[in-house]
Structures are given as structure tokens and as C-alpha cells.
Design a protein around this motif. Structure first.
Motif, PDB file in Angstrom:
ATOM      1  N   GLY A  97      29.104 -90.217  16.769  1.00 26.86           N
ATOM      2  CA  GLY A  97      29.673 -88.869  16.867  1.00 26.86           C
ATOM      3  C   GLY A  97      29.195 -87.970  15.742  1.00 26.86           C
ATOM      4  N   MET A  98      28.966 -88.566  14.567  1.00 22.18           N
ATOM      5  CA  MET A  98      28.458 -87.789  13.430  1.00 22.18           C
ATOM      6  C   MET A  98      26.932 -87.716  13.424  1.00 22.18           C
ATOM      7  SD  MET A  98      31.163 -88.909  10.470  1.00 22.18           S
ATOM      8  CE  MET A  98      30.268 -88.158   9.145  1.00 22.18           C
ATOM      9  N   ARG A  99      26.338 -88.350  14.464  1.00 18.64           N
ATOM     10  CA  ARG A  99      24.872 -88.307  14.658  1.00 18.64           C
ATOM     11  C   ARG A  99      24.114 -88.850  13.443  1.00 18.64           C
ATOM     12  NH1 ARG A  99      23.572 -84.116  18.120  1.00 18.64           N
ATOM     13  NH2 ARG A  99      21.432 -84.838  17.895  1.00 18.64           N
ATOM     14  N   ASN A 198      21.098 -82.168   7.221  1.00 18.46           N
ATOM     15  CA  ASN A 198      22.376 -81.706   6.673  1.00 18.46           C
ATOM     16  C   ASN A 198      23.068 -82.764   5.795  1.00 18.46           C
ATOM     17  OD1 ASN A 198      22.075 -79.290   8.108  1.00 18.46           O
ATOM     18  ND2 ASN A 198      23.053 -80.169   9.924  1.00 18.46           N
ATOM     19  N   LYS A 207      28.893 -78.527   2.237  1.00 20.96           N
ATOM     20  CA  LYS A 207      29.282 -78.563   3.640  1.00 20.96           C
ATOM     21  C   LYS A 207      30.422 -79.548   3.830  1.00 20.96           C
ATOM     22  CE  LYS A 207      24.980 -79.632   4.424  1.00 20.96           C
ATOM     23  NZ  LYS A 207      24.374 -79.987   3.122  1.00 20.96           N
ATOM     24  N   SER A 208      31.042 -79.477   4.996  1.00 16.46           N
ATOM     25  CA  SER A 208      32.113 -80.421   5.325  1.00 16.46           C
ATOM     26  C   SER A 208      31.634 -81.330   6.435  1.00 16.46           C
ATOM     27  CB  SER A 208      33.351 -79.680   5.828  1.00 16.46           C
ATOM     28  OG  SER A 208      34.027 -79.082   4.760  1.00 16.46           O
ATOM     29  N   ILE A 209      31.977 -82.616   6.340  1.00 12.96           N
ATOM     30  CA  ILE A 209      31.646 -83.535   7.431  1.00 12.96           C
ATOM     31  C   ILE A 209      32.921 -84.200   7.943  1.00 12.96           C
ATOM     32  CG2 ILE A 209      29.303 -84.003   6.600  1.00 12.96           C
ATOM     33  CD1 ILE A 209      30.543 -86.823   5.774  1.00 12.96           C
ATOM     34  N   PRO A 211      35.112 -83.311  10.430  1.00 14.75           N
ATOM     35  CA  PRO A 211      36.311 -82.482  10.584  1.00 14.75           C
ATOM     36  C   PRO A 211      37.159 -82.882  11.799  1.00 14.75           C
ATOM     37  CG  PRO A 211      34.447 -81.317  11.492  1.00 14.75           C
ATOM     38  CD  PRO A 211      33.898 -82.599  10.906  1.00 14.75           C
ATOM     39  N   ILE A 213      38.553 -82.002  15.183  1.00 10.47           N
ATOM     40  CA  ILE A 213      38.142 -81.083  16.251  1.00 10.47           C
ATOM     41  C   ILE A 213      39.176 -81.184  17.366  1.00 10.47           C
ATOM     42  CG2 ILE A 213      36.358 -80.548  17.954  1.00 10.47           C
ATOM     43  CD1 ILE A 213      35.410 -79.907  15.140  1.00 10.47           C
ATOM     44  N   ASP A 216      40.037 -77.447  21.835  1.00 12.30           N
ATOM     45  CA  ASP A 216      39.220 -76.257  22.107  1.00 12.30           C
ATOM     46  C   ASP A 216      37.726 -76.496  21.893  1.00 12.30           C
ATOM     47  OD1 ASP A 216      39.393 -76.467  19.375  1.00 12.30           O
ATOM     48  OD2 ASP A 216      39.787 -74.341  19.007  1.00 12.30           O
ATOM     49  N   LEU A 217      37.339 -77.616  21.234  1.00 11.50           N
ATOM     50  CA  LEU A 217      35.917 -77.863  20.973  1.00 11.50           C
ATOM     51  C   LEU A 217      35.444 -79.298  21.212  1.00 11.50           C
ATOM     52  CD1 LEU A 217      34.764 -75.904  17.767  1.00 11.50           C
ATOM     53  CD2 LEU A 217      33.677 -75.914  20.001  1.00 11.50           C
ATOM     54  N   GLU A 220      33.183 -79.968  24.139  1.00 18.21           N
ATOM     55  CA  GLU A 220      31.824 -79.446  23.943  1.00 18.21           C
ATOM     56  C   GLU A 220      30.999 -80.396  23.080  1.00 18.21           C
ATOM     57  OE1 GLU A 220      34.483 -77.471  24.100  1.00 18.21           O
ATOM     58  OE2 GLU A 220      33.801 -76.408  25.891  1.00 18.21           O
ATOM     59  N   TYR A 221      31.616 -80.972  22.030  1.00 16.74           N
ATOM     60  CA  TYR A 221      30.860 -81.913  21.185  1.00 16.74           C
ATOM     61  C   TYR A 221      30.399 -83.117  21.996  1.00 16.74           C
ATOM     62  CZ  TYR A 221      31.247 -79.536  16.765  1.00 16.74           C
ATOM     63  OH  TYR A 221      31.082 -78.631  15.756  1.00 16.74           O
ATOM     64  N   ARG A 223      29.846 -83.182  25.237  1.00 22.65           N
ATOM     65  CA  ARG A 223      28.794 -82.715  26.150  1.00 22.65           C
ATOM     66  C   ARG A 223      27.450 -82.668  25.419  1.00 22.65           C
ATOM     67  NH1 ARG A 223      25.113 -81.979  28.436  1.00 22.65           N
ATOM     68  NH2 ARG A 223      24.497 -80.575  30.122  1.00 22.65           N
ATOM     69  N   GLU A 227      23.943 -84.827  26.024  1.00 21.40           N
ATOM     70  CA  GLU A 227      22.632 -84.173  26.149  1.00 21.40           C
ATOM     71  C   GLU A 227      21.582 -84.885  25.287  1.00 21.40           C
ATOM     72  OE1 GLU A 227      22.152 -81.931  28.285  1.00 21.40           O
ATOM     73  OE2 GLU A 227      20.137 -81.217  27.805  1.00 21.40           O
TER      74      GLU A 227
ATOM     75  N   ILE B   3      34.622 -68.846  19.931  1.00 22.13           N
ATOM     76  CA  ILE B   3      34.508 -70.301  20.111  1.00 22.13           C
ATOM     77  C   ILE B   3      33.161 -70.605  20.747  1.00 22.13           C
ATOM     78  CG2 ILE B   3      35.537 -72.358  21.173  1.00 22.13           C
ATOM     79  CD1 ILE B   3      38.207 -70.955  21.109  1.00 22.13           C
ATOM     80  N   TRP B   6      28.683 -75.557  24.082  1.00 24.65           N
ATOM     81  CA  TRP B   6      28.168 -76.856  23.608  1.00 24.65           C
ATOM     82  C   TRP B   6      26.762 -76.812  23.071  1.00 24.65           C
ATOM     83  CZ3 TRP B   6      23.979 -79.319  25.739  1.00 24.65           C
ATOM     84  CH2 TRP B   6      23.589 -78.944  27.036  1.00 24.65           C
ATOM     85  N   LEU B   9      26.443 -75.948  18.936  1.00 26.21           N
ATOM     86  CA  LEU B   9      27.137 -76.727  17.914  1.00 26.21           C
ATOM     87  C   LEU B   9      26.180 -77.388  16.929  1.00 26.21           C
ATOM     88  CD1 LEU B   9      29.668 -78.475  20.319  1.00 26.21           C
ATOM     89  CD2 LEU B   9      30.071 -76.465  18.898  1.00 26.21           C
ATOM     90  N   GLY B  12      26.738 -83.499  15.070  1.00 30.05           N
ATOM     91  CA  GLY B  12      27.712 -84.305  14.347  1.00 30.05           C
ATOM     92  C   GLY B  12      28.891 -83.534  13.782  1.00 30.05           C
ATOM     93  N   ALA B  13      29.118 -82.318  14.271  1.00 34.45           N
ATOM     94  CA  ALA B  13      30.267 -81.498  13.845  1.00 34.45           C
ATOM     95  C   ALA B  13      30.268 -81.197  12.350  1.00 34.45           C
ATOM     96  CB  ALA B  13      31.590 -82.156  14.259  1.00 34.45           C
ATOM     97  N   VAL B  14      29.075 -81.170  11.745  1.00 29.11           N
ATOM     98  CA  VAL B  14      28.987 -80.808  10.323  1.00 29.11           C
ATOM     99  C   VAL B  14      29.296 -79.317  10.185  1.00 29.11           C
ATOM    100  CG1 VAL B  14      27.424 -80.633   8.335  1.00 29.11           C
ATOM    101  CG2 VAL B  14      27.273 -82.595   9.871  1.00 29.11           C
ATOM    102  N   ILE B  15      30.121 -78.978   9.188  1.00 34.11           N
ATOM    103  CA  ILE B  15      30.444 -77.568   8.946  1.00 34.11           C
ATOM    104  C   ILE B  15      29.564 -77.055   7.814  1.00 34.11           C
ATOM    105  CG2 ILE B  15      32.242 -75.950   8.223  1.00 34.11           C
ATOM    106  CD1 ILE B  15      34.259 -77.903   9.564  1.00 34.11           C
ATOM    107  N   LEU B  16      28.654 -76.159   8.154  1.00 32.83           N
ATOM    108  CA  LEU B  16      27.658 -75.711   7.178  1.00 32.83           C
ATOM    109  C   LEU B  16      28.115 -74.500   6.366  1.00 32.83           C
ATOM    110  CD1 LEU B  16      24.494 -76.135   9.440  1.00 32.83           C
ATOM    111  CD2 LEU B  16      25.215 -77.612   7.567  1.00 32.83           C
ATOM    112  N   ALA B  18      30.361 -73.219   3.879  1.00 30.33           N
ATOM    113  CA  ALA B  18      31.337 -73.694   2.901  1.00 30.33           C
ATOM    114  C   ALA B  18      32.509 -72.717   2.821  1.00 30.33           C
ATOM    115  CB  ALA B  18      30.669 -73.841   1.539  1.00 30.33           C
TER     116      ALA B  18
END
Lengths: 392, 97
Positions: A97-99, A198, A207-209, A211, A213, A216-217, A220-221, A223, A227, B3, B6, B9, B12-16, B18
Motif C-alpha cells: 500500500g505504501m508502494r 519520495n 513529508k508525511s508517510i 497517513p 485515509i 473519501d479517498l 481511490e488509493y 484503484r 492500475e 478531493i 485516483w 494521487l 503510497g499515500a505519501v503527503i508531500l 509539509a
């Protein structure tokens, strides 16, 4: 050029890891993987690699530490077996999930109970849906070659996914075979310098790893993750093409053996495919058009390609070294799904064999091929799913 | 805040970005609201220390009004407030009052 050696599967994969020289390796010993990581730990203590090795208290911790190191920006490897993989289960999904392109040889072992340490595919099949790429290996050579290719596949910038390299416990991990090692500099050049994506340890770009979710999202992650999996097949083939240039050995999404004009065939993973190929040869000598398909890339599963390869058969037996109790074997489910869209498809049967290290003998392959001959003759089959090599 | 779909994004849902948590106003979670009574405040800044968020605005060493965009109304500040002569400088009130 490379070096011809006599090596066990564990030794061969440990050698591949030495040549690749990952930044971090967090591992916990479990039979039959233990000897692989023990050898690798010796490479670390002998100064043969620069790897930071972390000896942790469980496989859950091993995978957690690998996730941290990979998110930090390092090239990371670990290895496990059976119950060890089961204990990693939660973290497997975090890694994908974190790729994070972690590479993990899985020395296939059964799951308890009853407690058993031998070769069986229940472990990796249980991790089938975890979002990891899975490469399966018939012998020590394939395990070595797949380990080297796994880094290039997982670390590809369009992919960035973790990869399992499966090899059969004891049958391959502890048996000595003739095989060929590539030169260190050839492997080093092939896997290339690691490029992070990243990374957390890039202090210039905080950055934050990981999180939370919410609904609402999250959809999409997932999906997006689906892909990425659709792109893996092409990358696997590209990497195989490059690998052929350095090794002379060809790899695809699966291996076909005397399948082109075959009327009957078995689909079988890993070491038992070697035994089955001998019996395919025997049947060919008898004038029976037998063939074999051995999947290599099990996740993502190449449905269209497998369907194309099997479409002209009259009957096919899909053989599983793992059971889904109350369901068909996991490989059968994939192959039957692959063939379903065809208007004309072979009759399919499923045999469960070799659980907990039970030997897959040549006569087992004979029984299966004889049954397929009978199915073709009569157009009828007895049962879809059946155990073979089991005492009544 | 838009929002994303897909395809937009980060892997890996990394938030870039800060510190982008400031875009997410959490004050709406509140059912109780702290009220600052300046006349009872001795400027001890216990509320600032204890606030689990950053909802006590301090300027030149003195506390000012609450940041209601992020205060979730947990009430820790009101509990810890020593007040003056037995009178609290922070009291919790029902939201909407």
C-alpha cells in the motif's frame, strides 16, 4: 563470464543478495529459510556487503523494519517461510500500500496445524491478495535469477511494489544443484544504483508517510494500486529481455513445455514442474500429445496470456500444492477464471498434491496424464477437485 | 479543498506538502467550547502547555484568544487552569451558546 557451481537454493539466493548488496535487511530465522539468511548474515559479518542487518524479534517486526528502511529511502530485502510469512500478514499490505519495493525470497513451507516445516505453497498463496508481485521458481537457478530480476521489477519507477520470490522449501532450498552464478559486476550493473521515490530521510523536503485515509479517498488509493499491477507484466518481460542479454537464460510470464501442439497438459508451479516434464516426455514418446505450463508470474496473474496458451487443449489438470478448504486450489481458481471467457475451452480438473512436503513422484504425474487421456477419450470427468498421493 | 481522483494521487499515500494539516479544520468536531475569562487569567500558560493541539494563541509571552478552527473542545485547558482566587479563567460551555 559466470561461474558454474554446485549450490543449494538457499545458498544461491543468499549469493544473489550478496551481489545486490542491499542497504538494509531485517530478518528473523524460520525453517527452511534460516540457512539463507544465516549465510547472508555471514556476508555482513565478513564485510562482504555494506548491508545494515537488523536481527529482530519476529517476522512482524522484520517486515515493519523493512518498511521503515524502504520508506526512509534504502534498497531493502528480507526472506521468510510459512508461518513467518503468516506473521507478516498485516505488514505485507502496508509494504504494498505504501508502494515500497522490498524484495523477499519466500522459501515455501506449509502452515500449522499440524506443525510441519516442509515444502508447500500455502504460505505464499495466503499472501496472494496482499498486493505483492509474486515470482515462482522451479529450481535454484530460477530462484537466483528471479531474485536479481525482482529488484529491477519492483524498483521500476512505474511500479514501486514489493516482490516475493518463491522457491520450494527443502526440495529446492536444501538440495544441491548445478547452476551458474553471474559475475558480481554484471549483477551490480544489471540492478543499477538504487533510486528512491519520495524518501522520508530527504530532510530538505519534509513529508508525511502512512497517513489515515478515510472513505473519501481510500477507494481511490486502491484503484490506483490496481492500475499499477496492470503495468507489471510489461515490466517483467522487459526486465527478462535485459536479463537474457547478461545470462543467456530466457524468462517469460510463464514457461510452456511441449505445449504448442498438445492435447492434454498439466499446469503446475515450482519444483514439481521438473518432475512432471519428465513424464510429459514419456507420454510424448508413447505418441500422446502432452504438455505443461508452469506459471512464473502469479501476481499479477497473466489471465489473457495463460488462456491463449491453453485454449487449444482438450483437457488440462491444474495442480495445487496448497488447498483452499471448501474451495478449489488457488492455482485452479486462476486458470479456470482465465479460461472462462473462451467459448471453446478444455475440460479442467484440479489435483491437490504434495502438501507438507509429501513427495511429488513421477507416478503422480503419470496418474494425472492417464486420467486426462481418459477424459479426452470419453469427454467425461469424475470429479473436479481431488487429492492425489494420499493414503486411503 | 478539492478531493482528487485516483489518477492524481501520490504513490503510497505519501503527503508531500509539509504542514498541510492546517488546511483541515477540525474545530467542527467540538461539542463543548472553552471560553476564556481574561479577568481570572494569571497568564501561567498552563493551558498552552497542556493543549494537545496548538489552539492557544500566544503572543509576546501572553495568551490570547482560542484558535477555534482547531480546538476540539477536549476541556484539558479548563481542567488544568488554576484561575485566580478559586475562579477559573477557562470554562467549558455548550457549543452554540
Amino acid at each position: 563470464m559466470g561461474k558454474i557451481v554446485a549450490a543449494t537454493g538457499n545458498e544461491a539466493v543468499a549469493e544473489a543478495l550478496r551481489q545486490i548488496n542491499p542497504d538494509v535487511c531485517a530478518a528473523y530465522p524460520i525453517t527452511p529459510q534460516t540457512d539463507m539468511m544465516q549465510r547472508f548474515a555471514s556476508f555482513v559479518s565478513d564485510g562482504k556487503v555494506d548491508t545494515e542487518i537488523m536481527l529482530v524479534e519476529s517476522e512482524h517486526s522484520a517486515m515493519s523494519a523493512c518498511i521503515g528502511a524502504s520508506a526512509g529511502g534504502g534498497r531493502v530485502a528480507t526472506a521468510t517461510s510459512g508461518p513467518g510469512l503468516a506473521l507478516m500478514w498485516e505488514m505485507l499490505y502496508v509494504a504494498s500500500g505504501m508502494r515500497l519495493p522490498i524484495v523477499m525470497p519466500v522459501v515455501n513451507r506449509s502452515l500449522s496445524a499440524p506443525l510441519n516445516i516442509h515444502g508447500d505453497h500455502s504460505d505464499a498463496m495466503g499472501a496472494r491478495d496482499s498486493g505483492w508481485i509474486q515470482l515462482w521458481s522451479e529450481n535454484a537457478q530460477e530462484a537466483y535469477d528471479n531474485t536479481i530480476q525482482a529488484f529491477r521489477i519492483g524498483e521500476h519507477m512505474d511500479i514501486r511494489l514489493p516482490v516475493m520470490v518463491c522457491l520450494d522449501g527443502f526440495i529446492i532450498s536444501h538440495s544441491i544443484e548445478r547452476m551458474e552464478y553471474l559475475d558480481d559486476n554484471v549483477v551490480k550493473a544489471f540492478v543499477r544504483e538504487y533510486k528512491s521515490l519520495n524518501p522520508l530521510l530527504d530532510v530538505e523536503n519534509p513529508k508525511s508517510i502512512g497517513p489515515l485515509i478515510l472513505p473519501d479517498l481510500y477507494h481511490e488509493y486502491k484503484r490506483a494500486q490496481h492500475e499499477v499491477m496492470t503495468k507489471v507484466k510489461d515490466v517483467v518481460l522487459d526486465v527478462a529481455e535485459d536479463f537474457k542479454k547478461i545470462s543467456g537464460r530466457s524468462y517469460g510470464l510463464f514457461e510452456t513445455y511441449r505445449l504448442d501442439d498438445a492435447e492434454i497438459a498439466v499446469v503446475i508451479l515450482n519444483s514439481a514442474a521438473g518432475t512432471a516434464k519428465d513424464i510429459v516426455d514419456e507420454f510424448r514418446e508413447k505418441g500422446i500429445k502432452a504438455g505443461l505450463l508452469k506459471p512464473r508470474l502469479f501476481r499479477p496473474f497473466p489471465y489473457e496470456e495463460v488462456a491463449h496458451a491453453l485454449k487449444n487443449l482438450k483437457a488440462v489438470c491444474i495442480m495445487d500444492r496448497a488447498d483452499s478448504f471448501g474451495g478449489y486450489g488457488p492455482l485452479f481458481m486462476e486458470v479456470s477464471s482465465a479460461l472462462y471467457p473462451l467459448n471453446d475451452r478444455p475440460i479442467m480438473i484440479n489435483k491437490i498434491y504434495g502438501l507438507g512436503g509429501r513427495d511429488f513422484m513421477p507416478q503422480h504425474a503419470e496418474i494425472v496424464l492417464d486420467e486426462l487421456v481418459e477424459i479426452v477419450k470419453t469427454g467425461k470427468f469424475k470429479t473436479i477437485k481431488e487429492y492425489i498421493g494420499v493414503r486411503e | 479543498m478539492k478531493i482528487p481522483g485516483w489518477k492524481e494521487l501520490t504513490p503510497g499515500a505519501v503527503i508531500l506538502q509539509a504542514g498541510n494539516a492546517t488546511e483541515f479544520k477540525t474545530g467542527s468536531w467540538r461539542s463543548l467550547k472553552p471560553k476564556w475569562k481574561e479577568e481570572n487569567c494569571i497568564q501561567c500558560l498552563f493551558c498552552w502547555i497542556y493543549c494537545p493541539d496548538m489552539s492557544i494563541k500566544v503572543k509576546d509571552g501572553k495568551r490570547g484568544e482560542f484558535d477555534y478552527d482547531f480546538c476540539k473542545g477536549c476541556g484539558i485547558c479548563a481542567l488544568e487552569c488554576p484561575g485566580k482566587k478559586g475562579k477559573k479563567a477557562i470554562v467549558m460551555e455548550e457549543e452554540d451558546k
